[in-house]
Design a protein around this motif. Structure first.
Motif, PDB file in Angstrom:
ATOM      1  N   GLU B  58      35.622  26.528  49.642  1.00 38.49           N
ATOM      2  CA  GLU B  58      35.621  25.604  49.033  1.00 38.49           C
ATOM      3  C   GLU B  58      34.542  25.903  47.639  1.00 38.49           C
ATOM      4  O   GLU B  58      34.653  25.305  46.729  1.00 38.49           O
ATOM      5  CB  GLU B  58      34.950  24.328  49.583  1.00 38.49           C
ATOM      6  CG  GLU B  58      33.376  24.363  50.012  1.00 38.49           C
ATOM      7  CD  GLU B  58      33.393  25.110  51.380  1.00 38.49           C
ATOM      8  OE1 GLU B  58      34.372  25.607  51.851  1.00 38.49           O
ATOM      9  OE2 GLU B  58      32.099  24.954  52.032  1.00 38.49           O
ATOM     10  N   VAL B  61      37.182  29.746  43.491  1.00 36.83           N
ATOM     11  CA  VAL B  61      38.375  29.361  42.549  1.00 36.83           C
ATOM     12  C   VAL B  61      39.317  30.466  42.125  1.00 36.83           C
ATOM     13  O   VAL B  61      38.718  31.387  41.635  1.00 36.83           O
ATOM     14  CB  VAL B  61      38.178  28.442  41.512  1.00 36.83           C
ATOM     15  CG1 VAL B  61      39.240  27.831  40.756  1.00 36.83           C
ATOM     16  CG2 VAL B  61      37.041  27.386  41.880  1.00 36.83           C
ATOM     17  N   ASN B  77      43.796  29.800  50.671  1.00 38.53           N
ATOM     18  CA  ASN B  77      43.219  28.502  50.815  1.00 38.53           C
ATOM     19  C   ASN B  77      41.888  28.353  50.311  1.00 38.53           C
ATOM     20  O   ASN B  77      40.951  28.472  51.148  1.00 38.53           O
ATOM     21  CB  ASN B  77      43.374  28.551  52.503  1.00 38.53           C
ATOM     22  CG  ASN B  77      42.817  27.259  53.140  1.00 38.53           C
ATOM     23  OD1 ASN B  77      43.117  26.183  52.519  1.00 38.53           O
ATOM     24  ND2 ASN B  77      41.975  27.411  54.240  1.00 38.53           N
ATOM     25  N   THR B  78      41.840  28.459  48.982  1.00 36.95           N
ATOM     26  CA  THR B  78      40.828  28.280  48.474  1.00 36.95           C
ATOM     27  C   THR B  78      41.032  26.703  47.145  1.00 36.95           C
ATOM     28  O   THR B  78      42.065  26.693  47.267  1.00 36.95           O
ATOM     29  CB  THR B  78      40.240  29.259  47.577  1.00 36.95           C
ATOM     30  OG1 THR B  78      41.061  29.711  46.593  1.00 36.95           O
ATOM     31  CG2 THR B  78      39.849  30.681  48.583  1.00 36.95           C
ATOM     32  N   TYR B  79      40.130  26.678  46.505  1.00 38.32           N
ATOM     33  CA  TYR B  79      40.257  25.913  45.065  1.00 38.32           C
ATOM     34  C   TYR B  79      41.266  26.906  44.201  1.00 38.32           C
ATOM     35  O   TYR B  79      40.974  27.865  44.120  1.00 38.32           O
ATOM     36  CB  TYR B  79      39.525  25.266  44.420  1.00 38.32           C
ATOM     37  CG  TYR B  79      39.062  24.032  44.987  1.00 38.32           C
ATOM     38  CD1 TYR B  79      39.202  22.842  44.825  1.00 38.32           C
ATOM     39  CD2 TYR B  79      37.772  24.320  46.173  1.00 38.32           C
ATOM     40  CE1 TYR B  79      39.051  21.635  45.402  1.00 38.32           C
ATOM     41  CE2 TYR B  79      37.485  23.129  46.863  1.00 38.32           C
ATOM     42  CZ  TYR B  79      37.930  21.721  46.364  1.00 38.32           C
ATOM     43  OH  TYR B  79      37.550  20.623  47.005  1.00 38.32           O
ATOM     44  N   GLY B  80      42.176  26.319  43.680  1.00 41.61           N
ATOM     45  CA  GLY B  80      43.179  27.136  42.962  1.00 41.61           C
ATOM     46  C   GLY B  80      43.696  26.361  41.616  1.00 41.61           C
ATOM     47  O   GLY B  80      43.705  25.026  41.578  1.00 41.61           O
TER      48      GLY B  80
END
Lengths: 631, 328
Positions: B58, B61, B77-80
């Motif tokens: 989290e 990015v 599986n992170t912010y993108g």
């Protein structure tokens, strides 16, 4: 309102032999070659008048080039100051008094029909005995011509008097002229000195001292030598006021809105907002980023907004065009963003320093595809301030792009307004870093309002990939027809949801009558003044000024139904019906007229002017009169 | 700015201990790249890095533009942030300035970065904000189906250059090394994953903008493009230095051409960068002392209701109307 001349000397300002004429309002222009500082002089005079308690509106007179040739008719640079006893909302019609640094720039204003016939002109006299005989001849010829035309010219030895104090009067003559005008208008010399210190606050103390000396000399010279004294009594305002121009008000609005990041690229006439913001923003931890181009400015702001801090990008027409793809991304991905467009003449490079309201339709419909965004237009200097606060709040409440339209006239015009009282509710809440509830999706669109909760990086459980591609409620790329329609539907609904929160605008004048004039943006003062003049003549005309252009506020249809006819007054192009090939089947209407016609199916006429100057109340008055007389 | 980086040491340790994720924790979906596409190698290296560095998904990015490379964030599986063509860098800069607490990565391609986004490339190098920039350079436009890119070798037959591309390819390394404030420049190739990973890790630890050009294969549109390097490992030159990367013995035996290069030497770095055959792989330049614009522009003052009120009050005092009304 016309100038009321009184022959009764004002007892408050009795200075012996000088006869003081009391006026309800006056328009004065200071004009020079570019670089001689007439703009500074006018801005300072406007600020002094405002701080004295007069109603004030200033208009910058700007040549197209940065350094046009000296002594050229097209090179007039300076400022118009309209001051009054009551509130002043626009630059008025023609000038009553002019200070000119040479006869050529003066001719420029005469040709532009900006001067009242027979008005008084204070003219620099150094050219009469100039060693270049052509210049001397030109001066004498112009002088004779204007005197014959009825102007009252008073020759003033500004250059000679300044030379007694400084070696280069070209720098500083403006402060001498300011001193003269302060004496002519009975302004307090100490207040004027304070204003000079404020105007030059970024310069050295030595320069401030020199300017104060010149100011004082001009003041004393005028008292001793000019038989010219006006008093425009300041009506005490029942509120605390400040005076700024529109771009400063925008910058203060950015601070007050709680935004912390402004990304911009230099462009006229927007840039001065960022200049002022750069000066003050670091004091609250704010950043002005001068990006490498307009697109980078927009996408930088989008990056900041996406990560939790709603940002603003400030630009003008050409820059606004360049930002369109980025704006579309913010619309598609529902990233809050405030975009300020200080409009100038267009299309293309157009008229960088001139006034036009040409960007309304591109603001609403710009960017490819269906890209709904909010558009609001500031209509006064005070409104520039509050529009930004409103814009930030709407942007973050609805996760939308909010475009704030100003224009070249508001940008540089100064006007006193009620001093804003800071309200902590103006600020954005802290960046949300809470855990995203299990199962909640980033685009869980509400079926009624289209709203969804924004996910911000740093929030555990909220990881998703934002995309400008069509996407489903989970933010996943989706090409299926249903998901695409669902997204378009939700983004469109948000405009309707916002519209439901708006109030119907107030009619200026009676709610029924022969004609309703509708305007938007910086023309408000001129339109309402024209309407007031006609109403004083018994004409049944009212006006309506729109702040929200997209969505349009509720109640417009009902308001329009109270009038026999409706027309818009705008500073953008409309085809003229007296053109031989223009008729109702091909006429292109002004922007707001086009919007209103299509939405309300009402036959709305339009009158517009695109001369690059602020629309004058007298011109609007005549246009309305013609419309009423044609019935 | 609000400081979100402050966290107690104990809390950090606890997080490291309790919440360190396995590589699956950073994976998302099934990449839709072609079989044999070099993008897959970059993805694996990035996922390994996040795992090994114990990064929180989290707090991370991945920003991209448009193109095959730019689908990258969809598989993390992170912010993108999968934005618009050419503009990944300014978006990442906005994130970096607004949120110093986040880990910022950029994935972009040769068209995205060196053509439509070229202005941002140059200026991002100059800003030197802390972020890792991976340029997936396959020397062709893949997503739009085979058009020559700025780095395509002269003579590349493509749909817009059926008789062969007209111009010599642009050398991104020499250009980058010519920009003032450049602080980290490396070159990797997708077919040596070990070095790709080592370079990525060094880039992540660099305190500034790390620029990695990743030479990668496009089996669909440029199947033979790098054959000369693949068939003859001696045409790949591995860079090493005691202050920089070392080469494992297994790699050293596979790739016989090595060069000891001190990455603090920019002149030598520029010379090495200008070589396309052999192709240098490793860290060409590294200067950890270059100032970061994201730190320079950050104001000491804090943003709060009180500071905003104070500023507005002092400005309105300056512009107060003093006569006539109630102004003081």
């Amino acid at each position: 309102m016309t100038t009321v001349q009184s022959t009764k000397p004002d007892d408050r300002a009795d200075t012996g032999e000088r006869k003081v004429v009391t006026l309800s309002e006056h328009v004065v222009e200071i004009i020079s070659d570019s670089g001689e500082g007439a703009q500074r002089c006018g801005q300072s005079l406007g600020a002094i008048a405002a701080r004295t308690g007069n109603g004030v509106w200033t208009v910058e007179i700007i040549p197209a080039e940065i350094q046009p040739p000296a002594r050229s008719v097209a090179g007039a640079s300076g400022n118009r100051v309209r001051l009054g006893s009551g509130p002043i909302t626009n630059g008025g019609d023609e000038a009553d008094l002019v200070v000119a640094f040479n006869e050529q720039v003066l001719l420029g204003r005469v040709h532009a029909r900006e001067l009242k016939p027979g008005c008084t002109i204070l003219l620099e006299d150094m050219w009469r005995d100039h060693r270049d005989t052509r210049i001397a001849a030109s001066y004498a010829e112009t002088y004779d011509l204007l005197v014959a035309a009825g102007y009252r010219i008073i020759e003033v030895p500004m250059e000679r008097e300044c030379r007694k104090l400084v070696s280069d009067p070209r720098r500083g003559k403006n402060m001498y002229a300011l001193g003269m005008l302060c004496a002519i208008y009975q302004f307090d010399l100490d207040l004027a000195r304070d204003q000079v210190a404020l105007t030059f606050r970024k310069k050295s103390q030595k320069l401030i001292d020199t300017n104060v000396t010149l100011l004082t000399a001009g003041y004393e010279w005028a008292l001793a030598n000019l038989d010219l004294a006006f008093h425009v009594p300041a009506a005490p305002a029942d509120e605390r006021q400040v005076v700024t121009n529109g771009n400063m008000a925008l910058a203060l609005g950015v601070v007050a809105s709680g935004m912390e990041i402004c990304a911009m690229y230099p462009i006229t006439p927007a840039t001065s907002a960022s200049h002022y913001l750069s000066e003050i923003f670091p004091k609250v931890g704010g950043v002005v980023h001068q990006a490498e181009d307009e697109i980078a400015a927009a996408t930088f702001a989008i990056g900041a907004s996406y990560s939790g801090k709603c940002a603003v990008t400030i630009t003008s027409g050409p820059g606004y065009s360049l930002k369109q793809e980025a704006i579309g991304l913010a619309v598609m991905a529902e990233i809050p963003l405030v975009v300020v467009n200080v409009q100038r003449g267009g299309p293309s490079t157009g008229q960088p320093t001139k006034v036009e309201q040409g960007d309304l339709l591109t603001s609403i419909f710009g960017s490819h595809g269906d890209a709904p965004k909010v558009v609001i237009a500031a209509s006064s200097i005070e409104d520039c301030f509050y529009s930004i606060i409103t814009a930030r709040r709407i942007a973050e409440t609805f996760n939308m792009v909010v475009v704030v339209l100003s224009d070249a006239s508001l940008a540089t015009a100064q006007q006193p307004y009620r001093r804003p009282e800071f309200d902590p509710a103006w600020l954005a809440p802290p960046v949300d870093q809470s855990h995203v509830p299990e199962g909640l999706e980033p685009y869980a669109w509400d079926e009624t309002t289209g709203l969804s909760r924004r996910f911000t990086p740093g929030q555990p459980g909220g990881m998703y990939t934002l995309t400008g591609l069509a996407h489903d409620t989970a933010g996943r790329v989706a090409y299926d027809p249903d998901a695409n329609e669902q997204g378009l539907h939700a983004r469109s609904l948000k405009l309707a949801a916002l519209q439901k929160t708006l109030k119907a605008p107030q009619v200026h004048g009676d709610e029924t009558g022969d004609l309703l004039v509708i305007g938007w943006g910086g023309t408000r003062g001129a339109i309402e003044e024209a309407v007031d003049r006609l109403r004083a003549d018994g004409r049944a005309v009212s006006s309506l000024h729109l702040r929200f252009l997209n969505p349009l506020p509720p109640g417009l249809k009902e308001i329009m139904a109270g009038f026999d006819q409706v027309m818009t007054v705008e500073a953008n192009w409309a085809d003229r019906l007296d053109d031989p090939i223009i008729d109702e089947t091909n006429r292109r209407y002004s922007a707001l007229a086009m919007l209103l016609r299509s939405r309300y199916l009402v036959d709305i006429d339009t009158w517009s002017e695109v001369g690059g100057q602020p629309i004058k109340p007298g011109r609007v008055q005549r246009a309305i009169q013609r419309k009423l007389d044609r019935r | 700015m609000i400081d979100l980086t402050h966290r107690s040491a104990a809390e950090c340790l606890l997080r490291l201990h309790d919440e360190r994720l396995e590589i699956e924790g950073f994976q998302k979906g099934v990449p839709r790249w072609c079989a044999g596409c070099g993008d897959n190698a970059v993805l694996t290296a990035a996922q390994r890095l996040l795992r090994d560095e114990g990064l929180r998904p989290e707090k991370t990015v991945f920003v991209s533009g448009i193109g095959c490379s730019s689908r990258f964030p969809h598989y993390m599986n992170t912010y993108g942030f999968h934005g618009i063509h050419g503009r990944a860098l300014p978006v990442a800069e906005g994130i970096r300035v607004a949120r110093p607490d986040l880990n910022v990565f950029v994935n972009t391609g040769d068209g995205d970065s060196f053509s439509i986004g070229a202005a941002h490339w140059i200026h991002a190098i100059r800003y030197n904000m802390r972020m890792v920039v991976m340029v997936h350079d396959n020397q062709i436009y893949g997503l739009t189906k085979k058009q020559a890119s700025p780095t395509s070798p002269r003579g590349t037959r493509s749909n817009t250059t059926p008789r062969g591309s007209y111009l010599e390819g642009l050398n991104p390394l020499t250009v980058t090394l010519g920009v003032q404030n450049v602080s980290f420049v490396a070159q990797a190739v997708d077919w040596i994953p070990e070095m790709l990973y080592d370079i990525l890790q060094a880039a992540f630890h660099h305190d500034g903008l790390s620029f990695i050009r990743i030479v990668q294969r496009c089996p669909e549109w440029m199947p033979d493009n790098f054959d000369r390097y693949l068939h003859d490992p001696s045409r790949v030159q591995l860079l090493h230095h005691p202050s920089s990367l070392s080469i494992s013995s297994s790699l050293a035996s596979l790739y016989p051409s090595h060069l000891e290069h001190d990455p603090s030497d920019i002149h030598r770095a520029r010379e090495i960068a200008s070589s396309t055959d052999p192709i240098p792989v490793g860290i060409l330049y590294h200067d950890p002392t270059v100032p970061r614009y994201d730190e320079i522009i950050r104001s000491e003052a804090t943003h709060s209701s009180a500071s905003v009120r104070r500023l507005l009050d002092s400005e309105f005092d300056k512009f107060a109307v003093t006569g006539g009304g109630l102004g003081d």
